[in-house]
Scaffold this active site. Structure first.
Site, PDB file in Angstrom:
ATOM      1  N   TRP A  94      -2.138   8.465  10.285  1.00  0.00           N
ATOM      2  CA  TRP A  94      -3.083   7.634   9.528  1.00  0.00           C
ATOM      3  C   TRP A  94      -4.342   7.450  10.370  1.00  0.00           C
ATOM      4  O   TRP A  94      -4.317   7.038  11.510  1.00  0.00           O
ATOM      5  CB  TRP A  94      -2.470   6.315   9.078  1.00  0.00           C
TER       6      TRP A  94
ATOM      7  N   ASP B 175      -5.159  21.916   8.133  1.00  0.00           N
ATOM      8  CA  ASP B 175      -5.376  20.923   7.093  1.00  0.00           C
ATOM      9  C   ASP B 175      -6.246  21.434   5.950  1.00  0.00           C
ATOM     10  O   ASP B 175      -6.536  22.631   5.861  1.00  0.00           O
ATOM     11  CB  ASP B 175      -5.961  19.629   7.685  1.00  0.00           C
TER      12      ASP B 175
ATOM     13  N   ASN C  79       0.841  -1.191   0.000  1.00  0.00           N
ATOM     14  CA  ASN C  79       0.000   0.000   0.000  1.00  0.00           C
ATOM     15  C   ASN C  79       0.872   1.235   0.000  1.00  0.00           C
ATOM     16  O   ASN C  79       1.886   1.301   0.689  1.00  0.00           O
ATOM     17  CB  ASN C  79      -0.913   0.027   1.222  1.00  0.00           C
TER      18      ASN C  79
END
Length: 481
Positions: free
Chosen positions: A182, A277, A164
């Site tokens: 994550w 963000d 991944n």
């Protein structure tokens, strides 16, 4: 279009006259991020910073995904759907589900040119390189520190061996440690749970920076589970990715500018953030696992890849539009009545999704919503709007008209509580659990409304023809004020 590596892409853009080379000295502390954001908002092409304060011999590239045009350049087509349509057309008609099709891929295509290929690396081990010597950037004034913003975290499923590649922000802590952001539903986090179930707390991880933009796009994309991202990158590139196996048995792109090899200590979690963000807000601090560096590799005269996030539309928005187009054929295979979709740039990718369908039966719009909320990254959509197939989902005015004319709130608004949402959503009180909204803006069938839908107005064709002739004469005579 296939690029060997990041440098090949940079030369391609330079030949096109679409690379901005900046010779002014700039700082990784806020300055590069600010310049990059303003360039993205202005749809300027990629920026190559050639003089980085306190980081001699480094260059920084940013703003690669500067608009939808950037994706046309990277993939060599302005119809991105054709990439996945070509791939899907190569699959056998025998398998009846997407999973069956994925499983049959090796048999159909053999181990052909889309599979990763072992190659000697362009990078070399550098024993003096540590995390503090990498030009990671600080994006916003109240960020917790410097972050890797466009690096790729590589992990491997301990059961299947599938690799991944994902883009997670990485907060530098010190010379040998960093925090990996994550979220609970991301592939990295799910893989970590498999390691824990096996009693393994040191999970092999590689963090790479500076690769072919197609690999970056793949890492940021919601590739179906069960499909190795290296193979998907091969599909998009038209040929396999050159890879090198590290000592921790992970495959990394052979021509990466920087490779950080080590492990994530699943028993060591610390506060990560705050970080400004893509929602345009600071993410509050939360606990995430620690990456521990064991070996570092670097190319000569390295080029570091960064991005700057904030309120849209920035680079993540244009990646989202690319995902929308490339993954539309996959979505149509799972939801056959689906006609088109729009993940608006200002809808924050996982905030709002607009979908058109061919409607055949009552309750179909809600059924489609449930299907979409069960599909990978689309499961994070906070609001889904369903319209009829004659509505252009990319024309917001047509969508608003459908909502205004076709929606009875009591019947057509669907609120679902206590479901998985984007944990970065500032409106959610207890992430990652929140609520979702579905809007059925389709015309209603008799079974849904209790009576026939009224007839839509339409003009007489002969009258239309005459009206057009008269108006054309007026325009030609210049009688419009």
């Amino acid at each position: 279009m296939t690029f060997k590596d990041l440098r090949d892409y940079i030369e391609f853009m330079k030949r096109k006259g679409k690379l901005i080379e900046i010779d002014d000295e700039v700082s990784v502390d806020l300055e590069i991020a600010e310049i990059t954001r303003r360039a993205t908002y202005a749809h300027l092409p990629p920026l190559l910073f050639k003089k980085i304060r306190n980081y001699e011999n480094w260059k920084i590239i940013s703003n690669i995904f500067y608009s939808i045009e950037s994706l046309y350049e990277i993939f060599g087509t302005n119809r991105l759907e054709s990439i996945s349509e070509k791939f899907l057309s190569s699959l056998s008609d025998i398998p009846i589900t997407i999973i069956d099709k994925i499983k049959s891929l090796r048999e159909i295509l053999g181990l052909g040119k889309i599979m990763p290929k072992s190659k000697s690396p362009s990078f070399k081990e550098e024993k003096e390189l540590d995390l503090t010597k990498i030009p990671a950037i600080k994006t916003w004034p109240k960020d917790a520190g410097r972050f890797l913003t466009f690096s790729i975290t590589i992990t491997k499923d301990p059961d299947t061996g599938i690799h991944n590649l994902s883009v997670y922000r990485i907060q530098i802590l010190n010379q040998k440690e960093a925090l990996v952001h994550w979220q609970a539903f991301k592939r990295g986090s799910m893989t970590a749970k498999k390691y824990l179930e096996k009693g393994i707390t040191k999970m092999p991880v590689a963090i790479v920076t500076g690769v072919d933009p197609t690999i970056v796009f793949t890492a940021a994309s919601p590739v179906p589970h069960g499909l190795d991202k290296y193979m998907f990158a091969g599909i998009l590139r038209g040929e396999g990715v050159d890879v090198t196996e590290l000592d921790n048995q992970l495959l990394v792109p052979s021509h990466s500018e920087v490779v950080l090899a080590g492990y994530v200590d699943l028993n060591d979690t610390r506060l990560e953030g705050p970080f400004g963000d893509h929602m345009g807000y600071y993410t509050p601090p939360d606990y995430y696992p620690v990456f521990k560096l064991e070996k570092a590799y670097i190319r000569e005269d390295p080029i570091f890849h960064v991005t700057s996030v904030g309120k849209p539309p920035l680079e993540d928005a244009w990646i989202g539009k690319g995902v929308e187009r490339i993954f539309l054929p996959f979505a149509k295979m799972i939801v056959p009545e689906l006609v088109d979709m729009n993940l608006p740039e200002y809808g924050l990718f996982t905030g709002i999704g607009i979908f058109s369908i061919k409607k055949y039966y009552p309750g179909q719009a809600k059924r489609v919503m449930m299907s979409l909320w069960g599909m990978g990254q689309l499961s994070l959509l906070k609001i889904i709007i369903i319209v009829d197939d004659n509505v252009n989902v990319h024309d917001i005015n047509q969508v608003l008209y459908s909502i205004a004319a076709n929606v009875d709130p009591k019947r057509d608004i669907w609120v679902i509580e206590n479901v998985l949402t984007d944990s970065l959503d500032p409106s959610v009180p207890f992430p990652p659990l929140g609520s979702k909204l579905g809007i059925d803006a389709t015309r209603k069938l008799k079974e849904e409304m209790g009576k026939d839908w009224p007839e839509e107005v339409s003009s007489d064709e002969k009258v239309v023809e005459k009206a057009q002739q008269i108006l054309s004469k007026i325009i030609k005579r210049g009688q419009l004020s």
